[in-house]
Design a protein around this motif. Structure first.
Motif, PDB file in Angstrom:
ATOM      1  N   GLY A   1       4.282  10.392  10.655  1.00 15.02           N
ATOM      2  CA  GLY A   1       4.000  10.654   9.230  1.00 15.02           C
ATOM      3  C   GLY A   1       2.625  10.152   8.829  1.00 15.02           C
ATOM      4  N   THR A   2       2.241   8.970   9.342  1.00 14.21           N
ATOM      5  CA  THR A   2       0.937   8.409   8.977  1.00 14.21           C
ATOM      6  C   THR A   2      -0.196   9.281   9.531  1.00 14.21           C
ATOM      7  N   ILE A   3      -0.015   9.780  10.758  1.00 11.30           N
ATOM      8  CA  ILE A   3      -1.049  10.661  11.337  1.00 11.30           C
ATOM      9  C   ILE A   3      -1.163  11.941  10.490  1.00 11.30           C
TER      10      ILE A   3
ATOM     11  N   PHE B   1       0.830  -1.216   0.000  1.00 14.76           N
ATOM     12  CA  PHE B   1       0.000   0.000   0.000  1.00 14.76           C
ATOM     13  C   PHE B   1       0.864   1.266   0.000  1.00 14.76           C
ATOM     14  N   PHE B   2       2.037   1.194   0.618  1.00 11.13           N
ATOM     15  CA  PHE B   2       2.932   2.357   0.599  1.00 11.13           C
ATOM     16  C   PHE B   2       3.319   2.694  -0.833  1.00 11.13           C
ATOM     17  N   PHE B   3       3.751   1.663  -1.591  1.00 10.85           N
ATOM     18  CA  PHE B   3       4.216   1.952  -2.948  1.00 10.85           C
ATOM     19  C   PHE B   3       3.053   2.303  -3.890  1.00 10.85           C
TER      20      PHE B   3
ATOM     21  N   PRO C   1      -6.416   8.110  -2.313  1.00  9.70           N
ATOM     22  CA  PRO C   1      -6.794   8.161  -0.885  1.00  9.70           C
ATOM     23  C   PRO C   1      -7.077   6.777  -0.305  1.00  9.70           C
ATOM     24  N   TRP C   2      -7.600   5.863  -1.108  1.00 13.64           N
ATOM     25  CA  TRP C   2      -7.895   4.519  -0.599  1.00 13.64           C
ATOM     26  C   TRP C   2      -6.620   3.724  -0.355  1.00 13.64           C
TER      27      TRP C   2
ATOM     28  N   SER D   1      -2.516   3.070   6.097  1.00 15.74           N
ATOM     29  CA  SER D   1      -2.686   3.493   7.502  1.00 15.74           C
ATOM     30  C   SER D   1      -3.257   2.358   8.356  1.00 15.74           C
ATOM     31  N   VAL D   2      -4.228   1.622   7.807  1.00 14.82           N
ATOM     32  CA  VAL D   2      -4.843   0.531   8.583  1.00 14.82           C
ATOM     33  C   VAL D   2      -3.798  -0.543   8.899  1.00 14.82           C
TER      34      VAL D   2
END
Ligand code: HEM
Length: 252
Positions: free
Chosen positions: A147-149, A46-48, A81-82, A88-89
């Motif tokens: 960073g994720t927040i 998901f990061f990439f 965004p998804w 994030s999840v």
């Protein structure tokens, strides 16, 4: 008494161990269980995806390279965004899973005071009190949490847009979102290098789950001592005497 988080993690680790498999051979130690590895690779995927779709829609010179991967500009914009939420999840779950070994200790502060010598290679030995993760790994972990927040808050502001948060809110979010992405990307470059070429023998901990004992006493001596009950320095001396060699991982 175990907390709700610990009980949740224990249940998840047990469930994933029943589905997946870790291969630990003689002379090796189990480092990352199936649940941890699953979360790690979901985070990476998901990061990439978020990175490529984000750079594709943000940088005009990358638009025609990256957006076709997602079926064009509008689709990349809609999916980005998804991908971020997926990242994030899974990272949120990993953060709970790693909360205990990532807690900062006095040994980490000592490690940080020594960082110049460690990075320059002047200090060959990892300090004997280096546990499951070293201070550099912990710093990166906490940077990713912050960073994720930032991604989540600023992403929601940009998603809802000016009607909800005003033009200034959206403008500030663009800047923070991009700065956070650049900081994280820089860290991930170092992370991928360290986990592959920089520290040979590390990558297999995230594939089949195991590392050699030699790797453990070289990079995480206090963890080696905890799981084997043997002193790391004595183990090195013993290996030197018996001449048992494993060329890929340095014998400190
Ligand atoms: C695709 C390339 C990647 C590779 C080859 C890779 C490899 C690894 C390996 C082998 C470990 C275990 C290190 C150890 O046990 O000491 C690890 C840990 C970790 N990974 Fe990755 N990883 C990658 C991508 C990512 C991404 C994209 C993230 C997050 C955005 C991430 C976050 C972490 C974190 C927080 C840890 C624990 C601390 C650390 O070792 O730095 N990884 N990774």
């Amino acid at each position: 008494m175990s907390t709700a988080v610990e009980r949740f993690d224990d249940k998840a680790r047990g469930a994933f161990d029943r589905i997946g498999d870790s291969q630990v051979y003689e002379g090796e130690l189990l480092r990352h269980r199936v649940y941890t590895r699953f979360l790690h690779w979901m985070v990476a995927v998901f990061f990439f995806l978020a990175l490529f779709s984000g750079f594709g829609i943000y940088l005009p010179w990358l638009f025609r390279w990256f957006t076709p991967i997602f079926g064009g500009g509008p689709l990349a914009r809609a999916m980005h965004p998804w991908f971020g939420i997926g990242f994030s999840v899974f990272f949120g779950l990993q953060a709970l899973n790693w909360l205990a070994p990532m807690t900062w200790t006095p040994a980490d502060s000592r490690w940080m005071r020594n960082i110049k010598k460690i990075v320059s290679g002047e200090e060959k030995l990892e300090p004997p009190d280096t546990h499951f993760f070293n201070a550099g790994q912990k710093l990166q972990f906490w940077e990713i949490i912050i960073g994720t927040i930032v991604f989540l808050i600023t992403g929601i502001v940009m998603w809802a847009g000016a009607p909800t948060f005003g033009r200034t809110g959206v403008w500030i979010s663009y800047v923070l979102h991009d700065v956070s992405a650049l900081i994280m990307l820089f860290g991930i470059f170092i992370h991928v290098y360290q986990s592959t070429i920089g520290q040979p023998g590390t990558f297999q901990s995230m594939t089949r789950g195991a590392v050699s004992e030699r790797w453990a006493w070289t990079f995480h001596p206090a963890w080696f001592q905890q799981v084997t009950g043997r002193d790391a320095r004595e183990a090195v001396e013993q290996a030197r005497k018996t001449g048992s060699s494993e060329p890929k991982v340095p014998l400190i």
